[in-house]
Write an enzyme that holds these catalytic residues in place. Structure first.
Site, mmCIF file in Angstrom:
data_model
loop_
_atom_site.group_PDB
_atom_site.id
_atom_site.type_symbol
_atom_site.label_atom_id
_atom_site.label_comp_id
_atom_site.label_asym_id
_atom_site.label_seq_id
_atom_site.Cartn_x
_atom_site.Cartn_y
_atom_site.Cartn_z
ATOM 1 N N ASP A 131 0.834 -1.204 -0.123
ATOM 2 C CA ASP A 131 -0.134 0.224 -0.007
ATOM 3 C C ASP A 131 0.982 1.387 0.091
ATOM 4 O OD1 ASP A 131 -2.524 1.197 -0.112
ATOM 5 O OD2 ASP A 131 -2.679 1.614 1.973
ATOM 6 N N HIS A 138 -3.675 13.926 1.101
ATOM 7 C CA HIS A 138 -3.907 12.978 2.337
ATOM 8 C C HIS A 138 -2.579 13.150 3.272
ATOM 9 C CE1 HIS A 138 -4.615 9.592 4.796
ATOM 10 N NE2 HIS A 138 -3.682 9.074 4.334
ATOM 11 N N GLU A 204 -9.963 3.808 4.269
ATOM 12 C CA GLU A 204 -9.099 4.370 3.185
ATOM 13 C C GLU A 204 -9.602 4.151 1.942
ATOM 14 O OE1 GLU A 204 -5.070 5.447 5.502
ATOM 15 O OE2 GLU A 204 -5.044 3.899 4.178
ATOM 16 N N GLU A 206 -9.225 4.138 -2.004
ATOM 17 C CA GLU A 206 -8.284 4.011 -2.434
ATOM 18 C C GLU A 206 -8.491 3.083 -4.069
ATOM 19 O OE1 GLU A 206 -4.480 2.196 -1.022
ATOM 20 O OE2 GLU A 206 -5.245 2.862 1.119
ATOM 21 N N ASP A 239 -8.789 0.402 2.436
ATOM 22 C CA ASP A 239 -7.807 -0.207 3.425
ATOM 23 C C ASP A 239 -8.325 0.170 4.890
ATOM 24 O OD1 ASP A 239 -5.553 -1.012 4.603
ATOM 25 O OD2 ASP A 239 -4.468 1.175 4.097
ATOM 26 N N ARG A 243 -6.952 3.440 13.669
ATOM 27 C CA ARG A 243 -6.064 4.810 13.912
ATOM 28 C C ARG A 243 -5.521 4.521 15.233
ATOM 29 N NH1 ARG A 243 -5.042 5.977 9.056
ATOM 30 N NH2 ARG A 243 -6.810 6.423 7.590
ATOM 31 N N GLN A 246 -2.623 1.939 15.353
ATOM 32 C CA GLN A 246 -1.740 2.318 14.221
ATOM 33 C C GLN A 246 -0.969 3.466 15.028
ATOM 34 O OE1 GLN A 246 -3.371 4.175 10.752
ATOM 35 N NE2 GLN A 246 -1.194 4.592 9.971
ATOM 36 N N LYS A 259 -3.323 -2.242 10.298
ATOM 37 C CA LYS A 259 -3.737 -2.271 8.899
ATOM 38 C C LYS A 259 -4.004 -3.812 8.388
ATOM 39 C CE LYS A 259 -2.843 1.960 7.518
ATOM 40 N NZ LYS A 259 -3.860 2.913 6.708
ATOM 41 N N THR A 263 -8.481 -5.783 4.180
ATOM 42 C CA THR A 263 -8.483 -4.899 2.947
ATOM 43 C C THR A 263 -9.424 -5.252 2.108
ATOM 44 O OG1 THR A 263 -6.162 -4.341 3.056
ATOM 45 C CG2 THR A 263 -6.861 -3.976 1.142
ATOM 46 N N GLU A 366 -9.580 12.312 8.290
ATOM 47 C CA GLU A 366 -9.370 13.698 7.768
ATOM 48 C C GLU A 366 -10.719 14.251 7.865
ATOM 49 O OE1 GLU A 366 -6.907 13.603 3.903
ATOM 50 O OE2 GLU A 366 -7.673 11.642 4.271
#
Length: 421
Positions: A131, A138, A204, A206, A239, A243, A246, A259, A263, A366
């Site tokens: 990834d 971002h 996420e 993607e 993904d 948080r 992480q 993570k 996925t 975000e």
């Protein structure tokens, strides 16, 4: 609007159907009486391509080309991917012929299966999963959230495509539920870490790139070869990210358990050939990348893809892929520049697709600015991060080679409670 590059199908599809002859995405499907094999979506049907190839071995050059029947009888796309880009082009040309020339209609029609009668499976047996972190907006947003007193971008960000190796065994097909992960968490003011379900579960949005063809260990894949020979197609990719797990684990070696629990990718792989009309120049790269990351315009390119993030039925963001800083060919070249080999079935993600405006941010980290700005949904509820029972759907579209709207296969997932101890 560009003129059509394909004749109309004898299936009499609406001219604006997002899964018309200009698209033809690949997937793996099964039916009540037959196990998984490769199919191609056309309209609201799945074409059993191994059966059509079997009866068409002597048609349109297929008899002298690769054994598509054998490759398409498999329960993944990997065997087809290994045939290489020339075979992909032959197959696509032949499928267009089969679906547009009425001479093929009688023998092809019995091998069309309605979508409602199939079960879709993971399209690729994922070999390796990487990834990347290719969106400047971002990366800047994350830097501002977690390092408010420092420069948003790290010093290396504009010199190389940053990425991490993920866990290929936890890549799942759209529609698969995700169990909330558990792990260590430690807030900035907590005296010690605690263990339990993630409290900041995120997504996420993607684009994932499916790789075909293999390379030799110790021999880097240059940008031009990556673009021409190894980029087969794209999927939408979520993904999922814990948080809080992480944040506590990622120094000094980067993402790990925050993570690797899951996925999600779409069931349909859109061939890169179907996105030829969506290619656009990259944003200006300054400073100029090192020579191994440079290429011609048809090798180093962006894609004019439009995404939607749907949270419990509410569209909360509309990211634009064309904003991404690094090209997929640059990402694949960088992935192998140290001599790491690539394999058919490799999958790499673009990283979160985010723009400058709030409504184009592709993660809830975000959108909620790390939980300080709740997101209001259409039912009146508010969210910062994912709650149990929440469903997220990613959708995407682009202009196809016929000038119409081409829709990528969507990717969805629903959050289930954490496992009990």
């Amino acid at each position: 609007m560009p003129s059509s590059t394909h004749a109309a199908s004898w299936l009499d599809l609406p001219a604006d159907h997002p899964f018309g002859v200009a698209h033809l995405p690949y997937g793996v499907f099964s039916t009540a009486d037959h196990g998984p094999r490769v199919g191609v979506r056309i309209g609201d049907d799945v074409l059993d391509v191994s059966e059509v190839a079997r009866i068409g071995r002597d048609a349109v050059g297929v008899g002298d080309g690769p054994d598509l029947t054998a490759a398409w009888e498999q329960p993944s796309l990997n065997a087809f991917l290994e045939l290489g880009h020339d075979a992909w082009a032959v197959a696509r040309s032949w499928l267009v012929e089969v679906l547009t020339d009425a001479a093929h209609a009688e023998r092809t029609r019995p091998h069309l299966v309605p979508l409602d009668d199939v079960t879709m499976h993971l399209p690729v047996e994922v070999a390796d999963y990487v990834d990347f972190y290719a969106s400047e907006h971002h990366a800047s947003n994350v830097g501002r959230i977690f390092r408010p007193d420092s420069e948003p971008l790290t010093p290396n960000w504009k010199h190389l495509p940053i990425g991490y190796h993920g866990r290929s065994g936890t890549v799942v097909v759209s529609g698969t539920d995700l169990v909330r992960p558990r792990g260590q968490r430690k807030g900035p003011t907590d005296p010690a870490p605690t263990f339990g379900p993630s409290r900041k579960l995120d997504i996420e949005a993607e684009l994932g790139f499916v790789v075909g063809g293999s390379s030799t260990l110790g021999e880097p894949v240059p940008v031009g070869r990556a673009a021409r020979e190894h980029l087969f197609g794209v999927v939408l990719l979520n993904d999922w990210s814990a948080r809080d797990i992480q944040a506590w684990e990622y120094v000094p070696l980067g993402p790990f358990l925050g993570k690797s629990f899951g996925t999600s990718i779409s069931a349909w792989v859109t061939p890169l050939a179907a996105l030829a009309a969506a290619r656009v120049p990259l944003p200006a790269q300054d400073p100029e990348p090192l020579p191994y990351l440079r290429g011609a315009d048809d090798e180093v390119f962006g894609l004019d893809l439009h995404l939607e993030v749907v949270w419990n039925g509410t569209v909360v963001a509309r990211p634009e892929y064309r904003d991404l800083y690094w090209s997929p060919a640059q990402m694949l070249a960088h992935l192998s520049v140290n001599g790491a080999s690539i394999r058919s079935g490799d999958l790499f993600g673009s990283g979160t697709i985010s723009g400058q405006a709030k409504e184009t941010r592709g993660s809830f980290l975000e959108l909620s600015w790390n939980g300080t700005e709740p997101v209001r949904l259409d039912d009146g509820s508010e969210r910062t991060f994912l709650e149990d029972g929440d469903t997220v759907v990613l959708r995407g579209w682009a202009t196809g080679t016929d000038g119409g709207r081409l829709e990528l296969g969507e990717v969805s997932g629903t959050i289930r409670p954490a496992a009990t101890a």
